[in-house]
Design an enzyme around this catalytic site. Structure first.
Site, PDB file in Angstrom:
ATOM      1  N   SER A 121       0.824  -1.202   0.000  1.00  0.00           N
ATOM      2  CA  SER A 121       0.000   0.000   0.000  1.00  0.00           C
ATOM      3  C   SER A 121       0.863   1.259   0.000  1.00  0.00           C
ATOM      4  O   SER A 121       1.630   1.477  -0.915  1.00  0.00           O
ATOM      5  CB  SER A 121      -0.968  -0.031   1.183  1.00  0.00           C
ATOM      6  OG  SER A 121      -1.896   1.009   1.111  1.00  0.00           O
ATOM      7  N   ASP A 174      -2.333   6.276  -3.996  1.00  0.00           N
ATOM      8  CA  ASP A 174      -1.171   5.570  -3.461  1.00  0.00           C
ATOM      9  C   ASP A 174      -0.740   4.457  -4.417  1.00  0.00           C
ATOM     10  O   ASP A 174      -1.407   4.220  -5.438  1.00  0.00           O
ATOM     11  CB  ASP A 174      -1.470   5.050  -2.048  1.00  0.00           C
ATOM     12  CG  ASP A 174      -2.535   3.973  -1.994  1.00  0.00           C
ATOM     13  OD1 ASP A 174      -3.233   3.777  -3.001  1.00  0.00           O
ATOM     14  OD2 ASP A 174      -2.676   3.327  -0.945  1.00  0.00           O
ATOM     15  N   ASP A 203      -0.910   1.207  -4.732  1.00  0.00           N
ATOM     16  CA  ASP A 203      -1.847   0.178  -5.208  1.00  0.00           C
ATOM     17  C   ASP A 203      -3.220   0.753  -5.510  1.00  0.00           C
ATOM     18  O   ASP A 203      -4.171   0.011  -5.772  1.00  0.00           O
ATOM     19  CB  ASP A 203      -1.941  -0.991  -4.224  1.00  0.00           C
ATOM     20  CG  ASP A 203      -2.583  -0.617  -2.907  1.00  0.00           C
ATOM     21  OD1 ASP A 203      -2.378   0.520  -2.444  1.00  0.00           O
ATOM     22  OD2 ASP A 203      -3.289  -1.466  -2.322  1.00  0.00           O
ATOM     23  N   ASP A 229      -5.709   2.176  -3.944  1.00  0.00           N
ATOM     24  CA  ASP A 229      -6.954   1.975  -3.201  1.00  0.00           C
ATOM     25  C   ASP A 229      -7.279   3.180  -2.316  1.00  0.00           C
ATOM     26  O   ASP A 229      -8.369   3.288  -1.781  1.00  0.00           O
ATOM     27  CB  ASP A 229      -6.930   0.678  -2.384  1.00  0.00           C
ATOM     28  CG  ASP A 229      -5.830   0.627  -1.335  1.00  0.00           C
ATOM     29  OD1 ASP A 229      -4.985   1.556  -1.292  1.00  0.00           O
ATOM     30  OD2 ASP A 229      -5.798  -0.345  -0.561  1.00  0.00           O
TER      31      ASP A 229
END
Length: 567
Positions: free
Chosen positions: A139, A297, A299, A301
């Protein structure tokens, strides 16, 4: 097993690992081998490197063998696993190694051909009717980290029950027992498959279908100026594609942060919660006269939002502010369009702003609190569908995670980015900015203010200190905070709410979690929660005031006293 014994065994794994390990001092050897990298409810997350307490090919294979054993023990017919990965160091390697372990156990894998956002993995699990899913990501953590998140067939992160079952299988596995196979053979045997573009196209269409006020996009899509930064991650292609196809014609990407980069060379942390990551985007926004900045960010999400305040300065909205804006916008537009479903529900976490509750009350919409972690919001979506009694409308958490729609079961920055731009277009059509929008909400519902303080405590000593802090707050909480009496404590580990005024005790109907909340007489809340994925303890502060300045002053006093207390 003694850490030294583990260390000696690892010296025989391969030459590269041996070379890395021989260069360590004794303290570092102990740190890397005193335990196995913990598999929690979200999976693995840790610093990249050799050792049992690090992210590497061997710990990824071991976790995957445990997952494979668990899937096979569940008796799934024609089991399969979807896999995605982000731009971090070794993410592509770890994703392939995980796939080949699954393949060696007779489990088909569907792998994205390139890096893709975490929410697209959630969608692929559902779309391909996979038994489970894996995404390789850490993340928004620093570049030294990587991680391994597991999803189940509903597209949501695994529940405690599945996590315990997988962990039980992992604990039985020695590194020498892990199965794997040759990549070319896995492809030839039809076990390793690439997710085709049709899946991504369907996802994009569903995201676009969430638009509520298309007239606002038609009216302002050509005028709204948006700066976007993917922060070297996975969001660049899908976010820009969705915005372009919806009709937003002035979306400019921050070139220095456009390409995937595992070192995240332009930022200290690739985290949209940190204002510093927007330095380049703000410079670009000033040049273009932009209305809005979005940053996702690695990834993709989570998404951060930057807007102009009334002095013309670009300011970063908090996750709570963006969530409150989206909650109000979605509910108001559904009501306006007469598209509000029956028994609508908004879901938020226990550390997320109570402003959302005020907004929902105004629209006659139920609000449900869940534990921290978006998987609990995903669980509620599944629960509502299975029971058929409620309709999920929107969910969010203060840490920049938002979700509308139910085709994904995790926070989704592609979805959120499209809705934020639509919302900005709507406010622009009214001659307002998003900053004006949050002020309008404050004036109507109250001046709510929240803050977060994360304290990093690394290593064995740090872990012990975090335990001591939680024990103190649990067993000997302060009588007051900043001069305001503490009237309640909510212990989510013991699942008990205690009222210090009436001496009443009530059960908390949520899963166990190591979280303590102190509720003050004026409605202020202090929450302590150790991170499940990082060596941190997090303190959340929330209050409401007569003005923004009053709320800010209350927060600062609360924060200062609590931080002084734990020292």
């Amino acid at each position: 097993m003694d850490y030294r014994v583990k260390y000696e065994k690892w010296l025989d794994f391969d030459e590269e690992t041996k070379k890395e390990l021989l260069g360590l001092d004794e303290k570092e050897i102990e740190e890397r081998f005193y335990k196995e990298l913990e598999f929690g409810t979200g999976g693995l997350r840790g610093v990249i490197g050799a050792g049992t307490n690090r992210m590497n090919v061997y710990t990824v294979r071991r976790a995957t063998q445990g997952l494979a054993n668990y899937i096979l023990n569940c008796g799934a017919e024609n089991p399969s696993v979807a896999i995605a990965y982000d731009s971090r160091l070794f993410s592509d390697v770890f994703s392939r190694e995980a796939a080949l372990v699954l393949n060696a156990n007779g489990i088909k894998t569907y792998v994205y051909k390139e890096l893709r956002p975490t929410p697209m993995l959630s969608f692929a699990v559902r779309r391909l009717k996979a038994t489970a899913g894996i995404v390789i990501t850490a993340s928004h953590n620093p570049k030294e980290y990587n991680g391994y998140k597991v999803y189940w067939s509903d597209g949501g992160q695994i529940t405690e029950e599945h996590a315990e079952g997988i962990l039980n299988e992992i604990s039985k596995i020695d590194y020498e027992d892990i199965k794997t196979m040759d990549f070319d053979k896995a492809v030839f045997d039809g076990l390793y498959r690439v997710i085709n573009d049709k899946v991504e196209d369907e996802y994009i269409e569903l995201v676009k279908g969430l638009a509520i006020n298309k007239c606002a996009i038609v009216e302002m899509g050509k005028e709204l100026k948006v700066i976007y930064t993917p922060l070297h991650g996975t969001g660049n292609i899908p976010v820009r594609r969705v915005l372009n196809e919806l009709g937003f014609e002035n979306v400019y990407v921050v070139k220095e942060q456009e390409k995937p980069d595992s070192s995240f060379s332009t930022v200290k942390y690739p985290n949209p919660e940190e204002p510093e990551v927007f330095t380049r985007a703000i410079e670009m926004a000033k040049e273009k006269g932009a209305d809005l900045i979005l940053g996702t960010d690695p990834d993709c999400d989570r998404v951060g939002v930057v807007v102009k305040n009334n002095e013309g300065k670009y300011v970063v909205l908090t996750g709570n502010q963006t969530g409150a804006l989206l909650t109000h916008y979605i509910l108001s537009q559904l009501q306006r369009a007469e598209k509000m479903p029956e028994n609508p529900v908004v879901v938020k976490t226990v550390v997320t702003t109570e402003l959302a509750a005020k907004i929902c009350e105004d629209f006659g919409v139920e609000i449900v609190d869940v534990l921290t972690g978006f998987k609990y919001i995903g669980e509620k979506i599944k629960e509502f569908e299975e029971n058929g009694d409620k309709n999920y409308v929107f969910g969010f958490e203060e840490s920049y995670g938002y979700l509308a729609g139910t085709f994904v079961r995790d926070k989704d920055a592609v979805v959120a980015s499209s809705l934020i731009c639509e919302m900005a277009a709507y406010y622009k059509s009214r001659g307002m900015s998003l900053y004006d929008g949050i002020l309008e909400i404050y004036e109507k519902y109250g001046y709510f203010k929240e803050d977060l303080k994360s304290i990093t405590l690394k290593g064995i000593e740090g872990s012990q200190r975090i335990i001591e802090i939680m024990d103190m707050l649990r067993n000997n909480p302060p009588l007051s905070v900043s001069g305001i009496r503490v009237v309640k404590s909510k212990d989510y580990l013991q699942r008990i709410e205690r009222n210090f005024i009436t001496s009443e005790r009530h059960d908390i109907n949520l899963p166990k979690s190591n979280v303590i909340q102190l509720v003050l007489e004026d409605g202020g809340i202090v929450t302590a929660r150790p991170s499940g994925t990082e060596p941190k303890i997090k303190f959340y502060f929330a209050t409401a005031g007569k003005s923004l300045e009053d709320a800010e002053d209350k927060i600062e006093k609360m924060k200062a006293e609590i931080l002084d207390l734990i020292k």
